[in-house]
Design an enzyme around this catalytic site. Structure first.
Site, PDB file in Angstrom:
ATOM      1  N   GLU A  72      57.312  42.086  32.464  1.00  0.00           N
ATOM      2  CA  GLU A  72      57.619  42.410  31.067  1.00  0.00           C
ATOM      3  C   GLU A  72      58.906  43.224  30.957  1.00  0.00           C
ATOM      4  OE1 GLU A  72      55.140  43.632  32.868  1.00  0.00           O
ATOM      5  OE2 GLU A  72      54.721  45.742  32.432  1.00  0.00           O
TER       6      GLU A  72
ATOM      7  N   HIS B 160      55.954  43.964  37.327  1.00  0.00           N
ATOM      8  CA  HIS B 160      55.972  44.180  35.878  1.00  0.00           C
ATOM      9  C   HIS B 160      57.061  43.299  35.261  1.00  0.00           C
ATOM     10  CE1 HIS B 160      53.072  47.418  35.519  1.00  0.00           C
ATOM     11  NE2 HIS B 160      53.539  47.871  36.665  1.00  0.00           N
TER      12      HIS B 160
ATOM     13  N   CYS C 120      50.186  43.728  37.478  1.00  0.00           N
ATOM     14  CA  CYS C 120      49.967  44.862  38.378  1.00  0.00           C
ATOM     15  C   CYS C 120      48.479  45.187  38.504  1.00  0.00           C
ATOM     16  CB  CYS C 120      50.809  46.049  37.911  1.00  0.00           C
ATOM     17  SG  CYS C 120      51.142  47.186  39.254  1.00  0.00           S
TER      18      CYS C 120
HETATM   19  N1  GLN Z   1      46.983  51.771  39.684  1.00  0.00           N
HETATM   20  C1  GLN Z   1      47.482  50.637  40.406  1.00  0.00           C
HETATM   21  C2  GLN Z   1      48.316  51.059  41.604  1.00  0.00           C
HETATM   22  O1  GLN Z   1      48.759  52.162  41.680  1.00  0.00           O
HETATM   23  C3  GLN Z   1      48.263  49.722  39.503  1.00  0.00           C
HETATM   24  C4  GLN Z   1      49.490  50.351  38.939  1.00  0.00           C
HETATM   25  C5  GLN Z   1      50.059  49.601  37.767  1.00  0.00           C
HETATM   26  O2  GLN Z   1      49.375  48.810  37.139  1.00  0.00           O
HETATM   27  N2  GLN Z   1      51.296  49.847  37.433  1.00  0.00           N
HETATM   28  O3  GLN Z   1      48.537  50.285  42.489  1.00  0.00           O
END
Ligand code: GLN
Length: 554
Positions: free
Chosen positions: A517, A515, A389
């Site tokens: 994970e 994500h 992400c």
């Molecule tokens: N802050 C980033 C976004 O909002 C990544 C979010 C995250 O890593 N879950 O896109």
């Protein structure tokens, strides 16, 4: 008919109620029972999505986009079932539902009260999970008996016994039995007080699970049995386990699942315990602990490294991949803000000694430059790197700045005036001011490029992963970055959004907007973590090139 198990905790928080509930879930599943789990959280936030990870650990996202308590991650990993947003309810969400009903006039002019309206709503959240396909719902009540906030929850679960009948409900209470070194004794008094408190709310526990660092003797069990009015076989000693995945077996050896099946009148002959697959998993876990097992050191370049629970699923996913490879994974916590200073010092630094890194997700500017520097160092030195992400965002920023000639490239999350907003909100998102509920949340499909590293890892080209973010790689930069060598190896089915990236020439430099994970399970590790570890093992064993002195880098 669905039966209900409630798990409460006393004496102290952090006793491992979530793990106990999950382990019980696994044991019942090993008996062939069909089950689901849920968590009732007494805090007032409507969901944990707005909670600081420092305060509450990671937010676990379900396929349907629920932002839930991290215990749901344990549930999914142990019972190997995907849960959903209805598997978690907070005081905030319950009051919010009750107040909406009141505004709609659903209460027909009656005074709205904690009992019965709030307690009915709590019960409804649990009843909702019951169905013809579910034999048991295990509900963990967050917080500790004695807290002010927990009272409506205890009242609601108390009513279950009357509502559905004694043989269909079981109350499990988890307590702490401390060892006092000066007297050399384990003490039962906190357990007695905690059970007294629970009884004062009308709940007589059926089973008492005692957490302790050393096993509890039969004599002590008899004492707890007598004082707390449960049969001796209902006092279970849950001694600290070497690995969380051992807990189901510890509880099984203590007879927990058998006792509960008897209480709930499940025919033991029809539901015998088949622990073969779990025992096989433990064999693999133990193999990673043996002397001579290959070792890898994986750095997590994070912002919340002082509270590892903030990255709970990442850590577990790394461990699962370790079980698969028979390798012991040492997690090295690297504070993102320290990376720049580390790289600037002229000595061989901590990153150099790692076999791989994970750059996890995150929000807010702190530590971002360090993460970009870590991505760059990994790219230039051949260090295996998986970006999750925000991790993918910093990989794109590094590549834009240092390879594609876009000096000052950034994400508008951190620099709204950047000349190259390679990461930005999408046009249809730009008006968003309110931060609650504006994220891309939950499962989204992605199309992987044939022959790509990620397609090979997954063994398929159409995948689905869970998301939780607002910002995206901006389509108008896709071509320029790919011309410079960045491979967009996964895209949304409409080709608009980047889901995965990789570099052809690198042992493993892979980023994902999702994500992954969250979907790793101990007996089926996630493909991306599996591949990261394979590359890290190759490096640890000297099978992959390693730039010996980081000073050789420009
Ligand atoms: N802050 C980033 C976004 O909002 C990544 C979010 C995250 O890593 N879950 O896109």
């Amino acid at each position: 008919m669905t039966k209900f198990i409630f798990v409460t905790g006393g004496v102290s928080s952090s006793l491992g109620k979530g793990l106990t509930a999950s382990s019980l879930g696994r044991l019942l599943k090993c008996r062939g029972l069909r089950l689901t789990m849920c968590k009732l959280d007494p805090y007032i936030n409507v969901d944990p999505g707005t909670l600081n990870p420092f305060e509450h650990g990671e937010v676990f996202v379900t396929d349907d986009g629920g932002e839930t308590d991290l215990d749901l991650g344990h549930y999914e990993r142990f019972i190997d079932e995907s849960l959903n947003r209805s598997s978690n309810a907070t005081t905030g969400s319950i009051y919010s539902a009750v107040i909406s009903k009141e505004r709609r006039g659903d209460y027909l002019g009656r005074t709205v009260q904690v009992i019965p309206h709030v307690t009915d709503e709590i019960k409804e959240r649990v009843y909702r999970l019951a169905s013809d396909e579910i034999d048991v719902v295990i509900t963990e009540v967050g917080g500790t008996v004695g807290d002010i906030e927990i009272v409506p929850f205890l009242e609601a679960i108390r009513q279950f016994r009357r509502d559905v009948g004694r043989e269909n409900v079981c109350y499990v209470h988890l307590t702490l039995v401390p060892y006092l070194a000066p007297s050399g004794e384990q003490k039962t008094k906190p357990t007695q007080h905690s059970v007294t408190e629970l009884r004062s709310r009308g709940i007589q526990p059926d089973v008492i699970v005692c957490r302790s660092d050393q096993a509890i003797s039969q004599a002590l069990k008899r004492k707890i049995s007598l004082l707390c009015d449960v049969p001796p076989e209902a006092v279970v000693s849950a001694v600290d386990a070497r690995s969380i995945y051992q807990i189901p077996l510890v509880l099984h050896d203590e007879g927990l699942d058998e006792h509960i099946c008897r209480l709930l009148q499940f025919d033991l002959a029809k539901y015998p315990a088949d622990l073969a697959s779990w025992t096989e998993l433990l064999r693999r876990v133990e193999a990673t602990e043996e002397e001579g097992a290959p070792r890898v050191r994986i750095g997590i370049i994070g912002k919340y490294v002082n509270l590892p629970d903030a990255y709970l699923s990442v850590v577990e996913a790394l461990r699962h991949a370790g079980f698969y490879h028979g390798a012991s994974v040492e997690i090295v916590w690297v504070q993102a803000e320290e990376v720049l200073a580390m790289l600037a010092s002229n000595s061989v630094h901590a990153l150099h000694d790692l076999d791989g890194i994970v750059i996890p997700g995150g929000f807010g500017e702190r530590g971002v430059e360090g993460k970009i520097a870590a991505a760059r160092y990994a790219r230039e030195s051949g260090l295996p790197c998986l970006g999750l992400c925000l991790g993918l965002h910093v990989m794109v920023i590094d590549f834009a700045r240092h390879v594609a000639g876009m000096d000052g490239a950034h994400s508008t999350e951190f620099d709204p005036a950047t000349p190259y907003p390679v990461i930005d909100l999408m046009d249809d998102q730009v008006d968003v001011v309110n931060k609650g509920g504006t994220m891309r949340l939950g499962a989204y499909p992605a199309q992987l490029s044939p022959g790509s590293r990620v397609a090979k890892a997954y063994g398929q080209e159409t995948i689905s992963e869970r998301h939780r973010h607002r910002y995206e790689v901006q389509p108008r930069f896709h071509n320029k970055l790919s011309e410079a060598g960045l491979v967009w190896s996964g895209m949304s089915p409409d080709g608009r959004l980047v889901e995965m990236l990789e570099l052809g020439s690198h042992p493993f430099w892979v980023g994902t907007q999702a994500h992954p994970e969250l979907k790793s399970r101990p007996d089926s590790p996630h493909p991306l973590f599996k591949e990261l570890l394979a590359a890290a093992l190759a490096r640890a064993e000297g099978r992959a090139p390693r730039i010996l002195d980081p000073r050789e880098l420009e």
